[in-house]
Scaffold this motif. Structure first.
Motif, PDB file in Angstrom:
ATOM      1  N   GLY A 125       0.821  -1.201   0.000  1.00 27.16           N
ATOM      2  CA  GLY A 125       0.000   0.000   0.000  1.00 27.16           C
ATOM      3  C   GLY A 125       0.854   1.250   0.000  1.00 27.16           C
ATOM      4  O   GLY A 125       2.024   1.210  -0.362  1.00 27.16           O
ATOM      5  N   SER A 126       0.236   2.360   0.418  1.00 23.85           N
ATOM      6  CA  SER A 126       1.000   3.590   0.368  1.00 23.85           C
ATOM      7  C   SER A 126       0.456   4.515   1.431  1.00 23.85           C
ATOM      8  O   SER A 126      -0.671   4.366   1.879  1.00 23.85           O
ATOM      9  N   CYS A 127       1.263   5.461   1.866  1.00 15.91           N
ATOM     10  CA  CYS A 127       0.728   6.480   2.759  1.00 15.91           C
ATOM     11  C   CYS A 127       1.477   7.777   2.535  1.00 15.91           C
ATOM     12  O   CYS A 127       2.468   7.829   1.816  1.00 15.91           O
ATOM     13  N   VAL A 128       0.957   8.821   3.158  1.00 22.07           N
ATOM     14  CA  VAL A 128       1.493  10.153   2.974  1.00 22.07           C
ATOM     15  C   VAL A 128       1.786  10.736   4.351  1.00 22.07           C
ATOM     16  O   VAL A 128       1.069  10.461   5.308  1.00 22.07           O
ATOM     17  N   HIS A 129       2.827  11.535   4.443  1.00 21.14           N
ATOM     18  CA  HIS A 129       3.185  12.165   5.709  1.00 21.14           C
ATOM     19  C   HIS A 129       2.108  13.167   6.124  1.00 21.14           C
ATOM     20  O   HIS A 129       1.476  13.783   5.271  1.00 21.14           O
ATOM     21  N   ASP A 130       1.902  13.355   7.436  1.00 22.15           N
ATOM     22  CA  ASP A 130       0.737  14.127   7.840  1.00 22.15           C
ATOM     23  C   ASP A 130       0.851  15.638   7.584  1.00 22.15           C
ATOM     24  O   ASP A 130      -0.122  16.358   7.746  1.00 22.15           O
ATOM     25  N   GLY A 131       2.024  16.118   7.150  1.00 21.41           N
ATOM     26  CA  GLY A 131       2.125  17.526   6.759  1.00 21.41           C
ATOM     27  C   GLY A 131       1.160  17.862   5.632  1.00 21.41           C
ATOM     28  O   GLY A 131       0.489  18.897   5.637  1.00 21.41           O
ATOM     29  N   THR A 132       1.051  16.942   4.680  1.00 18.21           N
ATOM     30  CA  THR A 132       0.149  17.120   3.537  1.00 18.21           C
ATOM     31  C   THR A 132      -1.310  17.097   4.005  1.00 18.21           C
ATOM     32  O   THR A 132      -2.155  17.864   3.535  1.00 18.21           O
ATOM     33  N   TRP A 133      -1.594  16.214   4.956  1.00 16.56           N
ATOM     34  CA  TRP A 133      -2.934  16.104   5.540  1.00 16.56           C
ATOM     35  C   TRP A 133      -3.333  17.424   6.195  1.00 16.56           C
ATOM     36  O   TRP A 133      -4.434  17.914   5.990  1.00 16.56           O
ATOM     37  N   LYS A 134      -2.405  18.014   6.969  1.00 17.88           N
ATOM     38  CA  LYS A 134      -2.690  19.296   7.640  1.00 17.88           C
ATOM     39  C   LYS A 134      -3.042  20.359   6.605  1.00 17.88           C
ATOM     40  O   LYS A 134      -3.970  21.141   6.790  1.00 17.88           O
ATOM     41  N   SER A 135      -2.274  20.405   5.513  1.00 16.56           N
ATOM     42  CA  SER A 135      -2.549  21.398   4.467  1.00 16.56           C
ATOM     43  C   SER A 135      -3.955  21.210   3.913  1.00 16.56           C
ATOM     44  O   SER A 135      -4.673  22.174   3.672  1.00 16.56           O
ATOM     45  N   ALA A 136      -4.356  19.947   3.731  1.00 21.77           N
ATOM     46  CA  ALA A 136      -5.682  19.650   3.171  1.00 21.77           C
ATOM     47  C   ALA A 136      -6.787  20.053   4.138  1.00 21.77           C
ATOM     48  O   ALA A 136      -7.796  20.648   3.743  1.00 21.77           O
ATOM     49  N   VAL A 137      -6.590  19.740   5.407  1.00 22.35           N
ATOM     50  CA  VAL A 137      -7.593  20.072   6.425  1.00 22.35           C
ATOM     51  C   VAL A 137      -7.845  21.579   6.423  1.00 22.35           C
ATOM     52  O   VAL A 137      -8.986  22.041   6.344  1.00 22.35           O
ATOM     53  N   HIS A 138      -6.767  22.372   6.482  1.00 22.39           N
ATOM     54  CA  HIS A 138      -6.948  23.817   6.573  1.00 22.39           C
ATOM     55  C   HIS A 138      -7.388  24.414   5.243  1.00 22.39           C
ATOM     56  O   HIS A 138      -8.119  25.394   5.211  1.00 22.39           O
ATOM     57  N   PHE A 144     -18.081   7.778   2.594  1.00 20.76           N
ATOM     58  CA  PHE A 144     -18.213   7.859   4.046  1.00 20.76           C
ATOM     59  C   PHE A 144     -17.107   8.725   4.642  1.00 20.76           C
ATOM     60  O   PHE A 144     -17.355   9.608   5.455  1.00 20.76           O
ATOM     61  N   ALA A 145     -15.873   8.468   4.206  1.00 22.31           N
ATOM     62  CA  ALA A 145     -14.732   9.226   4.718  1.00 22.31           C
ATOM     63  C   ALA A 145     -14.894  10.713   4.386  1.00 22.31           C
ATOM     64  O   ALA A 145     -14.661  11.576   5.224  1.00 22.31           O
ATOM     65  N   GLY A 146     -15.343  10.972   3.170  1.00 23.56           N
ATOM     66  CA  GLY A 146     -15.484  12.354   2.706  1.00 23.56           C
ATOM     67  C   GLY A 146     -16.526  13.118   3.493  1.00 23.56           C
ATOM     68  O   GLY A 146     -16.319  14.275   3.872  1.00 23.56           O
ATOM     69  N   ILE A 147     -17.651  12.477   3.775  1.00 19.26           N
ATOM     70  CA  ILE A 147     -18.728  13.132   4.524  1.00 19.26           C
ATOM     71  C   ILE A 147     -18.249  13.451   5.939  1.00 19.26           C
ATOM     72  O   ILE A 147     -18.432  14.559   6.449  1.00 19.26           O
ATOM     73  N   LEU A 148     -17.581  12.476   6.574  1.00 19.30           N
ATOM     74  CA  LEU A 148     -17.050  12.671   7.920  1.00 19.30           C
ATOM     75  C   LEU A 148     -16.060  13.845   7.940  1.00 19.30           C
ATOM     76  O   LEU A 148     -16.124  14.726   8.784  1.00 19.30           O
ATOM     77  N   PHE A 149     -15.182  13.834   6.952  1.00 18.04           N
ATOM     78  CA  PHE A 149     -14.143  14.867   6.846  1.00 18.04           C
ATOM     79  C   PHE A 149     -14.779  16.246   6.705  1.00 18.04           C
ATOM     80  O   PHE A 149     -14.439  17.181   7.422  1.00 18.04           O
ATOM     81  N   PHE A 207      -6.186   7.669  11.974  1.00 19.93           N
ATOM     82  CA  PHE A 207      -7.544   7.190  12.192  1.00 19.93           C
ATOM     83  C   PHE A 207      -8.499   7.745  11.144  1.00 19.93           C
ATOM     84  O   PHE A 207      -9.243   7.005  10.500  1.00 19.93           O
ATOM     85  N   PHE A 208      -8.463   9.075  10.941  1.00 21.30           N
ATOM     86  CA  PHE A 208      -9.455   9.699  10.067  1.00 21.30           C
ATOM     87  C   PHE A 208      -9.168   9.489   8.585  1.00 21.30           C
ATOM     88  O   PHE A 208     -10.001   9.760   7.739  1.00 21.30           O
ATOM     89  N   SER A 209      -7.977   9.028   8.240  1.00 24.84           N
ATOM     90  CA  SER A 209      -7.691   8.809   6.819  1.00 24.84           C
ATOM     91  C   SER A 209      -7.549   7.321   6.528  1.00 24.84           C
ATOM     92  O   SER A 209      -7.009   6.933   5.506  1.00 24.84           O
ATOM     93  N   ALA A 210      -8.030   6.491   7.465  1.00 23.02           N
ATOM     94  CA  ALA A 210      -7.937   5.036   7.321  1.00 23.02           C
ATOM     95  C   ALA A 210      -6.506   4.605   6.991  1.00 23.02           C
ATOM     96  O   ALA A 210      -6.261   3.805   6.091  1.00 23.02           O
TER      97      ALA A 210
END
Length: 433
Positions: A193-206, A295-300, A319-322
């Motif tokens: 599989g693959s994953c991304v560092h959470d810096g990118t996640w923070k940018s997306a959230v904000h 489901f993930a998108g609605i929660l987000f 947790f929130f990005s499975a």
């Protein structure tokens, strides 16, 4: 550029700022590879910059080891500076022609570096995928950068060099006038599989929390409308089945569309080129993936509206990005087994056909293929953009300013450079009239 006659020579061609961050370490490795590969006439004088000498030294040691060298040696400078200390940034900017800024999320940490570079006559490249930051910097610093003769070029990573240069490449390969392009991104993973560092996640959230301010910012900039030439490109739904790929697709949430639009506007205003309409999508797989993502998108989207929700999202990315976003980032094996393909479907009018009249009568399909997007393709794109800026200076826009990659690198050898480094542009099918 920018240094007057008699000004002392700057000791460095480029400095990697945030070199010991998660992405920064891969950028350092890529710069070391370019320096060793003799891609720059007269060699490359470079340095790393950040808060901790120990961490910076460790990153240089790691890069040396990955390149199979004993050490990168004393020729690489080590500069200490902190994004919270403006004087330290100014001091760093005065010592180099170009800064590669790897300190994100840029909406929080990006501007001080842009300001230091513009004030002190250094160019600046970043890998932000945050339209609000990119366009905000355009509003605030475009004129000043032009005055100083320096280039500030955002989104020089996976966001949005493949898309922006891919559209220009598609246009150059079509005999006639390209009027619309849709791109589809497919990311292939290995068994791990693959994953991304959470810096990118923070940018997306904000970024998603702040759509309103982006609209206000665009009003303030007051962009001239770009004319629609040729048949109008239809926007597709939130989820749709894609016959070409036999899977489901969704709109791409990154900065690609906004970046391509800025490049097309620039080329239309400056060179009267026909602007290309653009839509960006990502292939997500079968029906199972669609349901999970919904489901993930609605929660987000529910959580992102509230500050406590954003706190939760940024505190527990896994947790929130499975499991897709982690504080550790991907393993080397995950990165080695991941790759991307971006496929461009273009349409337009053959030579001698008036694009203002009738239906498009030619089609073209091109693609950009590359390694893992976040930490392999992004450093390659960023460093080759830097090499283009330093080496192809005569082909850059006449004036400094804040540019999107397509606007800045339109006439340079960037695509050839990327091709040689594993981010490959090619024509899949030629048009028949």
């Amino acid at each position: 550029a920018g240094a007057g006659a008699g000004a002392p020579e700057r000791p460095y061609d480029l400095v990697v700022f945030g070199a010991s961050g998660f992405t920064g370490q891969f950028v350092v490795e890529e710069v070391a590879r370019a320096a060793a590969g003799g891609e720059l006439r007269g060699g490359l004088r470079w340095a790393v910059a950040g808060r901790s000498r120990e961490k910076l030294q460790a990153v240089l040691d790691r890069a040396a080891e990955r390149l199979g060298k004993a050490a990168l040696g004393a020729e690489v400078g080590v500069l200490l500076c902190d994004v919270g200390d403006a004087a330290s940034l100014a001091d760093m900017a005065r010592q180099t022609r170009l800064v590669l800024n790897c300190v994100g999320p840029y909406r929080f940490f990006g501007e001080p570096m842009v300001e230091a570079c513009v004030e002190n006559g250094a160019s600046c490249i970043d890998i932000s995928g945050e339209p609000q930051f990119l366009e905000g910097m355009y509003l605030k610093y475009n004129e000043k950068a032009a005055e100083k003769g320096v280039y500030v070029i955002g989104s020089c990573g996976f966001d949005s060099i493949p898309a922006d240069m891919g559209v220009l490449y598609t246009r150059d390969k079509l005999k006639g006038t390209l009027t619309a392009v849709e791109s589809f991104l497919t990311v292939k993973f290995g068994p791990e599989g693959s994953c991304v560092h959470d810096g990118t996640w923070k940018s997306a959230v904000h970024g998603l929390a702040d759509q309103d301010n982006l609209r206000k910012l665009r009003k303030k900039i007051g962009y001239a409308p770009v004319p629609v030439v040729g048949a109008k490109l239809k926007r597709r739904g939130l989820v749709f089945y894609n016959r070409e790929f036999k899977e489901y697709s969704i709109p791409f949430m990154g900065s690609d569309v906004s970046v391509v639009k800025r490049s097309q506007r620039y080329l239309h205003t400056e060179f009267q080129e026909t602007p290309v309409q653009y839509g960006a999508y990502v292939n997500i797989g079968g029906l199972g993936s669609v349901i999970k993502l919904m489901f993930a998108g609605i929660l987000f989207l529910l959580l992102v509206k509230f500050s406590f929700g954003r706190k939760l999202l940024t505190k527990y990315p896994e947790f929130f990005s499975a499991g897709r976003f982690t504080k550790k980032g991907p393993t080397q094996k995950q990165m080695d087994e991941t790759s991307f393909t971006m496929t461009f479907f273009g349409e337009g009018y053959s030579e001698g056909q008036d694009p203002q009249n009738g239906k498009p009568n030619v089609k073209i399909c091109t693609e950009v293929k590359g390694p893992e997007p976040g930490y392999v393709a992004t450093p390659i794109a960023m460093v080759q953009a830097a090499v283009s800026l330093l080496e192809d200076a005569a082909c850059l826009p006449k004036h400094g300013g804040v540019y999107s990659p397509g606007a800045a690198f339109y006439k340079t050898k960037l695509i050839d450079r990327l091709n040689k480094h594993g981010v490959e542009f090619s024509v899949i099918s030629k048009p028949e009239v």
